[in-house]
Design a protein around this motif. Structure first.
Motif, PDB file in Angstrom:
ATOM      1  N   LEU A   1      -6.877  -9.620  -1.299  1.00  0.00           N
ATOM      2  CA  LEU A   1      -7.745  -9.092  -0.242  1.00  0.00           C
ATOM      3  C   LEU A   1      -8.023 -10.169   0.807  1.00  0.00           C
ATOM      4  O   LEU A   1      -7.967  -9.910   2.014  1.00  0.00           O
ATOM      5  N   HIS A   2      -8.269 -11.389   0.322  1.00  0.00           N
ATOM      6  CA  HIS A   2      -8.470 -12.500   1.278  1.00  0.00           C
ATOM      7  C   HIS A   2      -7.233 -12.683   2.151  1.00  0.00           C
ATOM      8  O   HIS A   2      -7.328 -12.792   3.381  1.00  0.00           O
ATOM      9  N   GLN A   3      -6.057 -12.646   1.527  1.00  0.00           N
ATOM     10  CA  GLN A   3      -4.818 -12.819   2.305  1.00  0.00           C
ATOM     11  C   GLN A   3      -4.666 -11.718   3.356  1.00  0.00           C
ATOM     12  O   GLN A   3      -4.384 -11.995   4.512  1.00  0.00           O
ATOM     13  N   VAL A   4      -4.874 -10.477   2.932  1.00  0.00           N
ATOM     14  CA  VAL A   4      -4.656  -9.349   3.847  1.00  0.00           C
ATOM     15  C   VAL A   4      -5.647  -9.384   5.014  1.00  0.00           C
ATOM     16  O   VAL A   4      -5.273  -9.168   6.172  1.00  0.00           O
TER      17      VAL A   4
ATOM     18  N   PRO B   1       2.541  -5.919   3.820  1.00  0.00           N
ATOM     19  CA  PRO B   1       2.591  -4.512   4.248  1.00  0.00           C
ATOM     20  C   PRO B   1       1.223  -3.946   4.644  1.00  0.00           C
ATOM     21  O   PRO B   1       1.098  -3.301   5.683  1.00  0.00           O
ATOM     22  N   SER B   2       0.191  -4.239   3.872  1.00  0.00           N
ATOM     23  CA  SER B   2      -1.134  -3.658   4.167  1.00  0.00           C
ATOM     24  C   SER B   2      -1.702  -4.139   5.499  1.00  0.00           C
ATOM     25  O   SER B   2      -2.584  -3.497   6.071  1.00  0.00           O
TER      26      SER B   2
ATOM     27  N   CYS C   1       0.876  -1.170   0.000  1.00  0.00           N
ATOM     28  CA  CYS C   1       0.000   0.000   0.000  1.00  0.00           C
ATOM     29  C   CYS C   1       0.917   1.224   0.000  1.00  0.00           C
ATOM     30  O   CYS C   1       2.095   1.106   0.397  1.00  0.00           O
ATOM     31  N   ALA C   2       0.424   2.376  -0.418  1.00  0.00           N
ATOM     32  CA  ALA C   2       1.289   3.515  -0.693  1.00  0.00           C
ATOM     33  C   ALA C   2       2.453   2.954  -1.506  1.00  0.00           C
ATOM     34  O   ALA C   2       2.195   2.214  -2.461  1.00  0.00           O
ATOM     35  N   SER C   3       3.712   3.263  -1.155  1.00  0.00           N
ATOM     36  CA  SER C   3       4.813   2.567  -1.823  1.00  0.00           C
ATOM     37  C   SER C   3       5.616   1.769  -0.825  1.00  0.00           C
ATOM     38  O   SER C   3       6.858   1.729  -0.858  1.00  0.00           O
ATOM     39  N   LEU C   4       4.862   1.132   0.076  1.00  0.00           N
ATOM     40  CA  LEU C   4       5.453   0.239   1.081  1.00  0.00           C
ATOM     41  C   LEU C   4       5.336  -1.181   0.544  1.00  0.00           C
ATOM     42  O   LEU C   4       4.335  -1.861   0.754  1.00  0.00           O
TER      43      LEU C   4
END
Ligand code: 6PG
Length: 250
Positions: free
Chosen positions: A207-210, A219-220, A151-154
């Protein structure tokens, strides 16, 4: 303790961006009513463009009371096709009555990305009148979700992930062979509201993983506002791999 994430699943992309625009408008009017201004850090990538275009059709929003920042930027000039500033300016800022002095873009045209990051930190320190060691409290930070969970540039396996003191850093992304300029986690987690937007079937696996795979270390998953809301606005296609336990289904 960070509050649990709010995960809203909207029927489709149209409803997703309408819901995101309504959330933006509600937060803006609340902040302007109680504090006289609203501060937002915009996201780049392709997903938020539809939100920005939709917001541009909302004249009732007090655009002149909003301070615009970016959560990250590509190391390119503002007229470059990859520029996050250019995308937001074309889709929104050039179409509404924002005050130019309230638009704080990342000057990524500079050759040295580290200098760019330091200058943007200084911009944040001055605007939010920060003392050393303090982090800015944005009203809203918008984020997208990358296919690798960034997310962002992370991005995964990059040095910025471990940064705990800086506000903004230049982050070398090996797979793109370039630097990105990005907010750090302490800034993301100081916000009053962080809103992730995820749309389409391409986002379903990540999305499932996060959201549902606590063994992953993406990162997210490190975005957990300390005293703020964490809001996920996703459409059904993006939510298609979710077990449904944590979501508000339409
Ligand atoms: C960027 C973004 C990045 C983006 C994700 C998702 O500069 O690219 O800040 O974090 O939000 O890569 O991108 P899409 O919305 O295009 O899928």
């Amino acid at each position: 303790m960070p509050s649990p994430p709010e995960i809203r699943v909207l029927k489709d992309a149209d409803e997703l961006f309408e819901a995101a625009a309504a959330e933006f408008a509600a937060q803006t009017s609340e902040a302007v009513r109680s504090r006289g201004r609203f501060t937002v850090a915009l996201s780049g990538g392709s997903t938020p463009k539809r939100l920005y275009s939709l917001l541009a059709t909302k004249p009732a929003i007090p655009w002149d009371k909003i301070g615009f920042f970016w959560g990250d930027e590509r190391h390119v000039p503002p007229d470059h096709a990859d520029s996050n500033y250019r995308m937001a300016n074309e889709a929104l800022l050039s179409k509404v009555s924002v005050r130019p002095e309230n638009v704080f873009r990342i000057h990524a045209e500079e050759k040295n990305a580290n200098d760019t990051a330091r200058k943007y930190e200084q911009t944040l320190q001055e605007f939010f009148r920060l003392s050393p060691g303090q982090f800015p409290g944005f009203d809203l930070i918008l984020l997208g979700l990358g296919p690798d969970g960034h997310c962002a540039s992370l991005f995964p396996d990059t040095s910025a992930l471990n940064e705990r003191r800086r506000l903004v850093v230049a982050n070398w992304v090996e797979k793109f062979k370039t630097d990105r300029i990005t907010f750090t986690f302490p800034v993301l987690n100081q916000a009053s509201c962080v809103t992730f937007l995820a749309s389409g079937p391409d986002k379903a696996a990540i999305l499932h993983q996060v959201l549902e795979d606590s063994s992953a270390d993406l990162p997210s998953q490190h975005v957990r506002p300390i005293n703020g809301r964490l809001l996920w606005l996703v459409d059904r296609a993006a939510a298609s791999n979710l077990s449904g336990g944590m979501t508000t289904l339409p």
